[in-house]
Write a protein that holds these residues in place. Structure first.
Motif, PDB file in Angstrom:
ATOM      1  N   ASN A 142     -22.932  10.319   0.322  1.00 48.30           N
ATOM      2  CA  ASN A 142     -21.573  10.575   0.779  1.00 48.30           C
ATOM      3  C   ASN A 142     -20.495   9.828   0.000  1.00 48.30           C
ATOM      4  O   ASN A 142     -20.633   8.643  -0.299  1.00 48.30           O
ATOM      5  CB  ASN A 142     -21.487  10.195   2.272  1.00 48.30           C
ATOM      6  CG  ASN A 142     -20.162  10.562   2.900  1.00 48.30           C
ATOM      7  OD1 ASN A 142     -19.256   9.739   2.977  1.00 48.30           O
ATOM      8  ND2 ASN A 142     -20.036  11.809   3.325  1.00 48.30           N
ATOM      9  N   ASN A 143     -19.431  10.550  -0.295  1.00 49.74           N
ATOM     10  CA  ASN A 143     -18.162   9.970  -0.714  1.00 49.74           C
ATOM     11  C   ASN A 143     -17.274  10.026   0.523  1.00 49.74           C
ATOM     12  O   ASN A 143     -17.018  11.129   1.011  1.00 49.74           O
ATOM     13  CB  ASN A 143     -17.562  10.806  -1.850  1.00 49.74           C
ATOM     14  CG  ASN A 143     -16.162  10.369  -2.233  1.00 49.74           C
ATOM     15  OD1 ASN A 143     -15.691   9.321  -1.810  1.00 49.74           O
ATOM     16  ND2 ASN A 143     -15.490  11.185  -3.043  1.00 49.74           N
ATOM     17  N   PRO A 144     -16.818   8.932   1.062  1.00 41.77           N
ATOM     18  CA  PRO A 144     -16.708   7.578   0.498  1.00 41.77           C
ATOM     19  C   PRO A 144     -17.723   6.556   1.002  1.00 41.77           C
ATOM     20  O   PRO A 144     -17.649   5.415   0.566  1.00 41.77           O
ATOM     21  CB  PRO A 144     -15.329   7.155   0.997  1.00 41.77           C
ATOM     22  CG  PRO A 144     -15.255   7.750   2.371  1.00 41.77           C
ATOM     23  CD  PRO A 144     -16.003   9.062   2.278  1.00 41.77           C
ATOM     24  N   THR A 145     -18.671   6.907   1.907  1.00 46.16           N
ATOM     25  CA  THR A 145     -19.447   5.824   2.544  1.00 46.16           C
ATOM     26  C   THR A 145     -20.676   5.402   1.748  1.00 46.16           C
ATOM     27  O   THR A 145     -21.220   4.322   1.986  1.00 46.16           O
ATOM     28  CB  THR A 145     -19.928   6.239   3.949  1.00 46.16           C
ATOM     29  OG1 THR A 145     -20.846   7.338   3.818  1.00 46.16           O
ATOM     30  CG2 THR A 145     -18.761   6.641   4.832  1.00 46.16           C
ATOM     31  N   ALA A 160     -28.983   7.887  -6.098  1.00 48.51           N
ATOM     32  CA  ALA A 160     -29.526   7.307  -4.859  1.00 48.51           C
ATOM     33  C   ALA A 160     -30.491   6.206  -5.267  1.00 48.51           C
ATOM     34  O   ALA A 160     -31.265   6.372  -6.215  1.00 48.51           O
ATOM     35  CB  ALA A 160     -30.228   8.372  -4.031  1.00 48.51           C
ATOM     36  N   TYR A 161     -30.413   5.075  -4.555  1.00 49.64           N
ATOM     37  CA  TYR A 161     -31.062   3.849  -5.019  1.00 49.64           C
ATOM     38  C   TYR A 161     -32.317   3.525  -4.227  1.00 49.64           C
ATOM     39  O   TYR A 161     -32.542   4.067  -3.147  1.00 49.64           O
ATOM     40  CB  TYR A 161     -30.064   2.681  -4.931  1.00 49.64           C
ATOM     41  CG  TYR A 161     -28.736   3.027  -5.570  1.00 49.64           C
ATOM     42  CD1 TYR A 161     -28.638   3.203  -6.952  1.00 49.64           C
ATOM     43  CD2 TYR A 161     -27.604   3.222  -4.786  1.00 49.64           C
ATOM     44  CE1 TYR A 161     -27.421   3.543  -7.533  1.00 49.64           C
ATOM     45  CE2 TYR A 161     -26.386   3.556  -5.356  1.00 49.64           C
ATOM     46  CZ  TYR A 161     -26.302   3.720  -6.735  1.00 49.64           C
ATOM     47  OH  TYR A 161     -25.113   4.061  -7.299  1.00 49.64           O
ATOM     48  N   ASP A 162     -33.108   2.583  -4.779  1.00 48.67           N
ATOM     49  CA  ASP A 162     -34.236   1.998  -4.059  1.00 48.67           C
ATOM     50  C   ASP A 162     -35.217   3.081  -3.623  1.00 48.67           C
ATOM     51  O   ASP A 162     -35.833   2.985  -2.552  1.00 48.67           O
ATOM     52  CB  ASP A 162     -33.725   1.210  -2.822  1.00 48.67           C
ATOM     53  CG  ASP A 162     -32.563   0.274  -3.166  1.00 48.67           C
ATOM     54  OD1 ASP A 162     -32.623  -0.378  -4.220  1.00 48.67           O
ATOM     55  OD2 ASP A 162     -31.589   0.226  -2.382  1.00 48.67           O
ATOM     56  N   ARG A 211     -23.384  -2.155  -7.267  1.00 46.70           N
ATOM     57  CA  ARG A 211     -23.402  -2.101  -5.800  1.00 46.70           C
ATOM     58  C   ARG A 211     -23.874  -3.423  -5.216  1.00 46.70           C
ATOM     59  O   ARG A 211     -23.244  -3.992  -4.320  1.00 46.70           O
ATOM     60  CB  ARG A 211     -24.341  -0.986  -5.311  1.00 46.70           C
ATOM     61  CG  ARG A 211     -24.455  -0.963  -3.797  1.00 46.70           C
ATOM     62  CD  ARG A 211     -25.674  -0.181  -3.315  1.00 46.70           C
ATOM     63  NE  ARG A 211     -26.935  -0.819  -3.725  1.00 46.70           N
ATOM     64  CZ  ARG A 211     -28.140  -0.476  -3.283  1.00 46.70           C
ATOM     65  NH1 ARG A 211     -28.247   0.530  -2.410  1.00 46.70           N
ATOM     66  NH2 ARG A 211     -29.217  -1.098  -3.703  1.00 46.70           N
ATOM     67  N   ASP A 212     -24.990  -3.934  -5.754  1.00 44.65           N
ATOM     68  CA  ASP A 212     -25.583  -5.144  -5.181  1.00 44.65           C
ATOM     69  C   ASP A 212     -24.644  -6.336  -5.302  1.00 44.65           C
ATOM     70  O   ASP A 212     -24.472  -7.103  -4.356  1.00 44.65           O
ATOM     71  CB  ASP A 212     -26.928  -5.436  -5.859  1.00 44.65           C
ATOM     72  CG  ASP A 212     -27.976  -4.386  -5.492  1.00 44.65           C
ATOM     73  OD1 ASP A 212     -27.753  -3.663  -4.496  1.00 44.65           O
ATOM     74  OD2 ASP A 212     -28.986  -4.285  -6.204  1.00 44.65           O
ATOM     75  N   ILE A 213     -24.026  -6.487  -6.469  1.00 42.97           N
ATOM     76  CA  ILE A 213     -23.113  -7.615  -6.676  1.00 42.97           C
ATOM     77  C   ILE A 213     -21.967  -7.554  -5.666  1.00 42.97           C
ATOM     78  O   ILE A 213     -21.641  -8.544  -4.999  1.00 42.97           O
ATOM     79  CB  ILE A 213     -22.560  -7.619  -8.125  1.00 42.97           C
ATOM     80  CG1 ILE A 213     -23.695  -7.851  -9.134  1.00 42.97           C
ATOM     81  CG2 ILE A 213     -21.477  -8.680  -8.286  1.00 42.97           C
ATOM     82  CD1 ILE A 213     -23.301  -7.541 -10.576  1.00 42.97           C
ATOM     83  N   LEU A 214     -21.365  -6.356  -5.556  1.00 41.96           N
ATOM     84  CA  LEU A 214     -20.205  -6.225  -4.664  1.00 41.96           C
ATOM     85  C   LEU A 214     -20.624  -6.340  -3.194  1.00 41.96           C
ATOM     86  O   LEU A 214     -19.979  -7.041  -2.403  1.00 41.96           O
ATOM     87  CB  LEU A 214     -19.487  -4.896  -4.915  1.00 41.96           C
ATOM     88  CG  LEU A 214     -18.631  -4.858  -6.186  1.00 41.96           C
ATOM     89  CD1 LEU A 214     -18.234  -3.429  -6.522  1.00 41.96           C
ATOM     90  CD2 LEU A 214     -17.381  -5.736  -6.037  1.00 41.96           C
ATOM     91  N   PRO A 234     -24.783   0.895   1.359  1.00 35.24           N
ATOM     92  CA  PRO A 234     -24.769   2.263   0.846  1.00 35.24           C
ATOM     93  C   PRO A 234     -26.016   2.559   0.014  1.00 35.24           C
ATOM     94  O   PRO A 234     -26.323   1.849  -0.930  1.00 35.24           O
ATOM     95  CB  PRO A 234     -23.514   2.297  -0.026  1.00 35.24           C
ATOM     96  CG  PRO A 234     -23.289   0.876  -0.448  1.00 35.24           C
ATOM     97  CD  PRO A 234     -24.057  -0.031   0.468  1.00 35.24           C
ATOM     98  N   ALA A 235     -26.709   3.633   0.350  1.00 38.54           N
ATOM     99  CA  ALA A 235     -27.961   3.969  -0.322  1.00 38.54           C
ATOM    100  C   ALA A 235     -27.734   4.873  -1.523  1.00 38.54           C
ATOM    101  O   ALA A 235     -28.634   5.109  -2.311  1.00 38.54           O
ATOM    102  CB  ALA A 235     -28.906   4.643   0.659  1.00 38.54           C
ATOM    103  N   GLY A 236     -26.518   5.418  -1.664  1.00 39.53           N
ATOM    104  CA  GLY A 236     -26.284   6.336  -2.779  1.00 39.53           C
ATOM    105  C   GLY A 236     -24.822   6.430  -3.156  1.00 39.53           C
ATOM    106  O   GLY A 236     -23.977   5.717  -2.624  1.00 39.53           O
ATOM    107  N   ALA A 237     -24.534   7.348  -4.063  1.00 38.46           N
ATOM    108  CA  ALA A 237     -23.196   7.539  -4.648  1.00 38.46           C
ATOM    109  C   ALA A 237     -22.745   6.232  -5.309  1.00 38.46           C
ATOM    110  O   ALA A 237     -23.562   5.331  -5.512  1.00 38.46           O
ATOM    111  CB  ALA A 237     -22.188   8.047  -3.630  1.00 38.46           C
ATOM    112  N   PHE A 238     -21.468   6.115  -5.654  1.00 43.52           N
ATOM    113  CA  PHE A 238     -21.036   4.831  -6.214  1.00 43.52           C
ATOM    114  C   PHE A 238     -19.799   4.309  -5.495  1.00 43.52           C
ATOM    115  O   PHE A 238     -18.801   3.954  -6.111  1.00 43.52           O
ATOM    116  CB  PHE A 238     -20.875   4.852  -7.736  1.00 43.52           C
ATOM    117  CG  PHE A 238     -20.392   6.138  -8.359  1.00 43.52           C
ATOM    118  CD1 PHE A 238     -19.200   6.705  -7.948  1.00 43.52           C
ATOM    119  CD2 PHE A 238     -21.105   6.744  -9.383  1.00 43.52           C
ATOM    120  CE1 PHE A 238     -18.735   7.865  -8.539  1.00 43.52           C
ATOM    121  CE2 PHE A 238     -20.654   7.916  -9.980  1.00 43.52           C
ATOM    122  CZ  PHE A 238     -19.463   8.483  -9.558  1.00 43.52           C
TER     123      PHE A 238
END
Lengths: 392, 392
Positions: free
Chosen positions: B176-179, B218-220, B307-310, B324-328
């Motif tokens: 999802n954009n923005p979540t 999508a991450y992880d 993502r992780d840093i922020l 957040p598991a995806g998008a940027f």
């Protein structure tokens, strides 16, 4: 599932597809080389070889595939403005150029920007059939000025009578699809005068939309005048589809006359309409390609020769045809009043033609001569035979 | 000169432009490297290097820049269908794929095909702000299901209450954009059940439009389920803008669920809508490029690290944020209830953020982390200082 509006359009479209399928059927029976398909406006001259160099020059640039301002890269718009200034003695800047997804995209963006529901948009028959869809997209009403044969120049008295307080725009297309006619300066000057006089008389703003994908396809050094010179509220909708043989790439632009009223607001609207209609921007790589090719001169000899062979043959076998100065279409008078029947009859000789009725001009038919020389040469006898069937 | 509808939209747009101009102003004062612009969704990872090879492979093909069927090259559509079949165990053919001018083009073509005036289209807040324009383009009515924090999964009771006999479509966007939230299988299964039950109860057809430009981001190793598995009347609107970092090229597709009711008519409508909206076809060269890259895997490590840093920094300074598991995008809760004020305050620290109000979700803000690592690292202290101003 689908909308009411689309149900009608899809039903209409299936007739066109039926014609297309018929062409494929004929090609299967007789061999593709023995079917003379003059039905499509797909340029058959290859794009200039500079295209490949321009693409290669571009690939190393950073951000070439990224988003830019919805109106397009500033550098591309500047190159186009400068080229138009040089060729037509204008004073355009990049601000007055908005890159578009071809001329079809350009016209939709313009109409989205200006049309309120039930606003009227005037076209001159014969006209490009898609205009009616473009106008309907924004709930406008298409008003058709009847054809003006044999010159097929716009009927300016007809235009004057058609204009009323609901008129918002007039679309012209020169060089013209389907007639090949090029509007001369005097015609454009008078057209501009009609519009200016009606604006004053009725206290309204009327937009002139000049659809110019064939601007560079004009023969015998005929002058294709710059429409900006003749009327203040003019939009040019340009496409490189025909001039550079790039129809699939969807690259063109809108040019707004610097003297248009409320120009800044109109330019903002074009920018926003480009975004919200889902175009977002004209394809980025081809913007950069075009930037390098704005002054590329193209060789239209091939089309001119096709025109001459067909025109000379048509007149020799008794077909009446206005001599086309541009585009790649001939628009002869059908030897029988029913142009649809004529195009049906033509299929018996493996000739695929488009009835003038499809352009709001019954009694004529369109021949697209952006086809191979072999198709042109080999078709001549078929045209003769077809015409012979009407002699008694 | 411009239409009434556009006057409102242009006025709204000028506020966004004012924000953009403010960013430029800050960059001029402080230097671009000292302004932390988290406001745009423009991928900053370069396109895969295979793009250049794919372009070069393509340039020698004949007719590469020409018209094709409005739905796109058959070979490209076949490659996409096969790739989806392999990845998601589907049974798609090229018939169910319609090439589109990005996801924005895809959604407009879908809505043009299905919406009658006043038909309702349901979205879940927070939602991509352009949906409201896309729906308004066809005189539809946007119906917003309120946000469902902190999971930000769709509120299915809210959906159920929102559906009535005027409902024509539901748009979802996952990842999802923005979540940045990714909808899991169970959520999609339940969502499909709600829609199927309402179709039966009300005797209507409801379309599910799945807007998936972030599907590959999508991450992880989280599963991004194929939406076709959960509901028959599903359209996928896909774009290569984000996955291959090609947003400017405007290339994507529509995929129609093979089990959609009246599928053939819907596919005809999509084909015609592509033409008459002025897209005509997705850009031809990039169709052929995509054909070669359908199975290209992309490296999203860079985004994941951003993502992780922020995310870690945000939680350490007391910002509440759904992981957040995806998008940027990150979508933290604003430390003050007025998210617009918060984003104004952020500018004092050279942080450019987008208020959640812009997505129909006040009290939150969006951080686009498709930016350079330096921007991420150097911004951390600015976020800390900003948060300190709210401590008393």
């Amino acid at each position: 599932m689908i909308s009411n509006k689309m149900q009608e359009i899809v039903a209409g479209n299936s007739m066109i597809r039926a014609m297309f399928e018929e062409g494929k059927r004929l090609a299967e029976i007789h061999g593709a080389e023995n079917v003379y398909d003059f039905s499509l406006g797909n340029p058959n001259v290859p794009p200039p070889t500079q295209i490949i160099d321009a693409i290669n020059n571009t690939l190393s640039s950073p951000d070439i595939h990224g988003y830019m301002n919805n109106s397009g890269f500033e550098s591309t718009r500047t190159a186009i403005a400068n080229s138009l200034n040089k060729r037509y003695s204008q004073s355009l800047t990049e601000k007055e150029i908005v890159m578009a997804v071809g001329a079809a995209g350009a016209i939709n963006v313009i109409l989205k920007s200006i049309l309120n529901p039930n606003d009227e948009v005037i076209v001159f028959a014969p006209y490009f059939v898609e205009y009616k869809h473009y106008v309907a997209n924004f709930d406008g009403k298409l008003v058709i000025v009847p054809p003006n044969p044999p010159s097929f120049l716009p009927d300016l008295d007809g235009l004057s009578s058609a204009i009323n307080t609901n008129t918002k725009a007039v679309i012209i297309n020169t060089p013209n699809n389907p007639t090949g006619v090029v509007y001369d300066s005097e015609t454009l000057r008078q057209l501009g005068e009609v519009l200016s006089a009606k604006e004053k008389e009725l206290g309204i703003s009327i937009c002139l939309i000049s659809d110019e994908p064939y601007r560079e396809i004009a023969y015998d050094n005929i002058d294709v005048p710059c429409v900006l010179n003749f009327y203040h509220n003019t939009f040019i909708a340009y496409s490189y589809s025909k001039s550079l043989s790039l129809p699939g790439e969807r690259i063109g632009y809108i040019c707004v006359n610097p003297s248009m009223v409320h120009k800044e607001t109109v330019l903002s609207a074009l920018n926003v309409a480009t975004r919200i209609l889902g175009f977002v921007n004209a394809p980025s790589l081809f913007q950069k390609v075009i930037e390098q090719l704005v002054d590329t001169e193209i060789d239209i000899t091939f089309y001119k020769e096709n025109r001459d062979i067909l025109y000379n043959h048509f007149t020799s076998i008794g077909l009446e045809c206005t001599y086309p100065a541009g585009a790649f279409y001939l628009f002869p008078k059908s030897p029988i009043s029913d142009d649809k029947q004529f195009c049906q009859d033509a299929k018996k000789f493996n000739l695929l033609l488009v009835p003038g009725s499809g352009f709001g001009c019954p009694g004529y038919f369109r021949v697209s001569y952006c086809v191979s020389r072999n198709t042109v040469i080999n078709s001549l006898d078929a045209f003769t035979q077809l015409m012979n069937t009407y002699k008694n």
